[in-house]
Design a protein around this motif. Sequence first.
Motif, short mmCIF file in Angstrom:
data_model
loop_
_atom_site.label_atom_id
_atom_site.label_comp_id
_atom_site.label_asym_id
_atom_site.label_seq_id
_atom_site.Cartn_x
_atom_site.Cartn_y
_atom_site.Cartn_z
N LEU A 251 0.97 -1.08 -0.02
CA LEU A 251 0.19 0.13 0.02
C LEU A 251 0.97 1.05 0.09
O LEU A 251 1.67 1.16 0.79
CB LEU A 251 -0.72 0.14 1.38
CG LEU A 251 -2.40 0.69 1.17
CD1 LEU A 251 -2.91 0.36 0.07
CD2 LEU A 251 -3.41 0.70 2.04
N PHE A 252 0.13 2.30 -0.57
CA PHE A 252 1.28 3.68 -0.29
C PHE A 252 -0.35 4.49 -0.46
O PHE A 252 -1.25 4.51 -1.05
CB PHE A 252 1.71 3.63 -2.00
CG PHE A 252 2.19 5.33 -2.13
CD1 PHE A 252 3.97 5.32 -1.65
CD2 PHE A 252 2.05 6.35 -1.92
CE1 PHE A 252 4.95 6.54 -1.48
CE2 PHE A 252 2.40 7.37 -2.35
CZ PHE A 252 4.10 7.37 -2.01
N VAL A 253 0.71 5.65 0.72
CA VAL A 253 -1.24 6.02 1.42
C VAL A 253 -0.43 7.20 0.51
O VAL A 253 0.22 8.31 1.22
CB VAL A 253 -1.32 6.07 2.39
CG1 VAL A 253 -2.36 6.97 3.07
CG2 VAL A 253 -1.68 4.77 2.61
N PHE A 254 -1.86 8.39 -0.56
CA PHE A 254 -1.66 9.83 -0.47
C PHE A 254 -3.07 10.32 0.49
O PHE A 254 -3.57 10.00 0.87
CB PHE A 254 -1.92 10.39 -2.01
CG PHE A 254 -1.02 10.02 -2.46
CD1 PHE A 254 0.09 10.49 -2.82
CD2 PHE A 254 -1.37 7.97 -2.84
CE1 PHE A 254 1.24 10.21 -3.49
CE2 PHE A 254 -0.37 7.57 -4.13
CZ PHE A 254 0.71 8.56 -4.63
N LEU A 255 -1.80 11.32 1.63
CA LEU A 255 -2.46 12.39 2.74
C LEU A 255 -3.16 13.69 1.74
O LEU A 255 -1.78 14.64 1.40
CB LEU A 255 -2.41 11.90 4.34
CG LEU A 255 -2.43 11.21 4.73
CD1 LEU A 255 -1.54 11.05 5.89
CD2 LEU A 255 -3.44 10.29 4.73
N LEU A 256 -4.46 13.92 0.95
CA LEU A 256 -4.19 15.07 0.72
C LEU A 256 -5.05 16.45 1.04
O LEU A 256 -6.16 15.93 2.07
CB LEU A 256 -5.36 15.20 -0.77
CG LEU A 256 -4.53 15.10 -2.15
CD1 LEU A 256 -3.52 13.22 -1.67
CD2 LEU A 256 -5.38 14.86 -3.25
N LYS A 257 -4.32 17.50 1.35
CA LYS A 257 -4.91 18.42 2.24
C LYS A 257 -5.90 19.56 1.65
O LYS A 257 -5.37 19.82 0.98
CB LYS A 257 -3.36 19.20 2.98
CG LYS A 257 -2.90 18.15 3.95
CD LYS A 257 -1.99 18.82 5.31
CE LYS A 257 -1.48 18.73 6.05
NZ LYS A 257 -0.37 19.45 7.33
#
Length: 335
Positions: A251-257
């Motif tokens: 898994l690769f998690v993107f956290l977009l603000k």
Amino acid sequence: MFDLIYHFPEQLEESLALTNQALKERKDFLDKINDIEKIVVVGMGGSGIAGDIVFSLTYSFLKSPILVIKDYYLPFFCNKKTLYFVISYSGETEETIFNYQQLKRNKLPLIVITAGGKLKVLAEKNQDLLFILPQNYPPRQALAYLTIPILLTLSRLAIIPNCQQEIEKTILYLKRMRKRLNERAKRITKLIENKIPYIIVDSYSYLPIAYRWKNQFNENTKILAFYSYLPEQNHNEINALPFLELLKDTLFVFLLKNPFSHKRNLIRINFLSKLLKENKVTHKIIPPISKNNFFNVFSLILFGDFISYHWALKRNIDPLKIELIENLKKFLAKF
């Protein structure tokens, strides 16, 4: 594909000119529309997402609720006080044509956005407000041409403030930023490898951005992807995160603000980042690119498209081909 992504600002520019011309020619159509209580956008895939993006762009000032329908059937509440946008880039999308025919049986005025096909023929025959788009684009890369007609029509009807100048400023901003976004996308692609992306945005209004990223990873990169948003994610999916150590190599998690996210969501996203780090799950926080919402939404779209493109190349995959979708259409045509 790279040129289609890179020239997104020019596509917005051309769409602005085409849309203004079409609205000028059909002022009679708009003059007849009044007393609108809600907005319905009908469209599938790369066409329908235009309605979702408009939701992100106008969330803070939209005067009427907007709903995007991606199915054969329309909700019961659709009536004469609803403004309808019917969108199919190809003009041949069966679900969208079915919706169009349902609406026409009720003799409702429709706004049609298409590059041709059966939908264009029907719209011309019924004298709908028709926005004819340039041809030979993959629908998912025609987003500029699909989105601007919705925004300017809503502006002309005073459902949202006039956004012409905001779009013009956004075009200039994207032209300045695109090289930088492309280089950032290349760097991120080196971290991802063959992992499954999980995109989390820190506000409901930006959920369509995560959805766009997911779809581009599906179609361009040919990989499964998942998405969610805060604070809702903290009421269900978060409970599965302690088990992510089992997926740390997957898994690769993107956290977009979002620059306008509630301050409590910023605390939540920091908590998630800490949790992912503790479980050794690779992740990347994507801070706001701009504090201007139009700049930020369109920049994130462009950024995600660049990532999907470079990731496809890294996987030795042609980002343009969508063979399974085409095969499905041929199969459905037999019935």
